[in-house]
Design an enzyme around this catalytic site. Structure first.
Site, PDB file in Angstrom:
ATOM      1  N   LYS A  50      49.530 -47.742  -1.677  1.00  0.00           N
ATOM      2  CA  LYS A  50      49.654 -49.207  -1.712  1.00  0.00           C
ATOM      3  C   LYS A  50      50.720 -49.700  -0.731  1.00  0.00           C
ATOM      4  O   LYS A  50      50.492 -50.641   0.025  1.00  0.00           O
ATOM      5  CB  LYS A  50      50.000 -49.677  -3.132  1.00  0.00           C
ATOM      6  CG  LYS A  50      48.883 -49.481  -4.127  1.00  0.00           C
ATOM      7  CD  LYS A  50      49.343 -49.839  -5.539  1.00  0.00           C
ATOM      8  CE  LYS A  50      48.254 -49.585  -6.555  1.00  0.00           C
ATOM      9  NZ  LYS A  50      48.683 -49.905  -7.927  1.00  0.00           N
ATOM     10  N   ALA A  68      53.850 -49.868  -6.271  1.00  0.00           N
ATOM     11  CA  ALA A  68      54.066 -49.168  -7.544  1.00  0.00           C
ATOM     12  C   ALA A  68      52.730 -48.922  -8.227  1.00  0.00           C
ATOM     13  O   ALA A  68      51.757 -49.655  -8.018  1.00  0.00           O
ATOM     14  CB  ALA A  68      54.979 -49.985  -8.453  1.00  0.00           C
ATOM     15  N   ASP A  69      52.705 -47.891  -9.057  1.00  0.00           N
ATOM     16  CA  ASP A  69      51.520 -47.604  -9.859  1.00  0.00           C
ATOM     17  C   ASP A  69      51.973 -46.970 -11.168  1.00  0.00           C
ATOM     18  O   ASP A  69      52.913 -46.179 -11.184  1.00  0.00           O
ATOM     19  CB  ASP A  69      50.564 -46.663  -9.125  1.00  0.00           C
ATOM     20  CG  ASP A  69      49.187 -46.666  -9.769  1.00  0.00           C
ATOM     21  OD1 ASP A  69      48.402 -47.587  -9.467  1.00  0.00           O
ATOM     22  OD2 ASP A  69      48.917 -45.778 -10.597  1.00  0.00           O
ATOM     23  N   THR A  70      51.295 -47.339 -12.251  1.00  0.00           N
ATOM     24  CA  THR A  70      51.668 -46.865 -13.590  1.00  0.00           C
ATOM     25  C   THR A  70      50.464 -46.236 -14.282  1.00  0.00           C
ATOM     26  O   THR A  70      49.363 -46.777 -14.221  1.00  0.00           O
ATOM     27  CB  THR A  70      52.183 -48.047 -14.452  1.00  0.00           C
ATOM     28  OG1 THR A  70      53.282 -48.661 -13.780  1.00  0.00           O
ATOM     29  CG2 THR A  70      52.632 -47.583 -15.832  1.00  0.00           C
TER      30      THR A  70
END
Length: 193
Positions: A50, A68-70
């Site tokens: 991203k 960010a990634d969760t």
């Protein structure tokens, strides 16, 4: 330093305001390329994708980009956003009364002062213990629509779900504020040096 948040998430936007004073948003919309890997490695990979996608666009030149990634992980299974209501109910029943982990990967791509860019890549993990959830609670929660755009089919800020957490609360919301503040400070220190 000028900042860009590579996310459309209203929760991430709110949390990033605690990290930097001002920023613009450019949403990364490339396809997430997922490989079979550990939850920590996966969120770092997706956060990097991203951040790099947005950093490569014209408007981002000379600016710092945070991606960010969760994901939620339980007993080796990675739980992303639910496909539909049945999937959301399945995830919530799986997590009911149990402890799971929430991982958020954070990547900052920043100008290196020359012609290129550098990046800083980290991840945070929080352990979350759920209350025992009744079928009626799960049905009502899913009907309310809250779980449909969230990893693991829940929002920690929603009531009645969580018994306790170990680690960063904001990590579970979608952006570990403490970790991001450390990363921003280290980039500022590098820029001075």
């Amino acid at each position: 330093m000028d900042w860009i948040l590579a996310s459309a998430s209203p929760r991430r936007k709110q949390l990033f305001k605690e990290v930097v004073d001002a920023f613009e948003i450019i949403v990364a919309n490339g396809e997430e390329r997922v490989l079979e890997t550990s939850p920590k490695a996966l969120v770092q990979l997706l956060a990097k994708q991203k951040a790099e996608e947005v950093a490569s666009c014209e408007r981002a030149q000379g600016k710092c980009v945070l991606g960010a990634d969760t994901v939620v992980a339980y007993e080796g299974e990675i739980l992303g956003k639910p496909k539909d209501e049945a999937d959301a109910k399945r995830m919530l029943k799986m997590l009911s009364g149990k402890t799971h982990e929430v991982y958020t990967g954070v990547c900052i791509v920043y100008p290196d002062g020359k012609e290129g860019r550098k990046e800083l890549l980290r991840a945070d993990c929080t352990r979350v213990q759920f209350n025992e959830l009744s079928d009626a609670f799960i049905d009502a929660y899913v009907q309310g629509g809250s779980p449909m755009d969230k990893a693991g089919a829940y929002g920690i800020q929603d009531g009645g779900l969580v018994a306790r957490i170990e680690g960063s609360f904001t990590n579970v919301v979608g952006l570990p504020v403490e970790l991001c503040q450390e990363m921003v400070q280290s980039i500022k220190a590098l820029k001075k040096g």
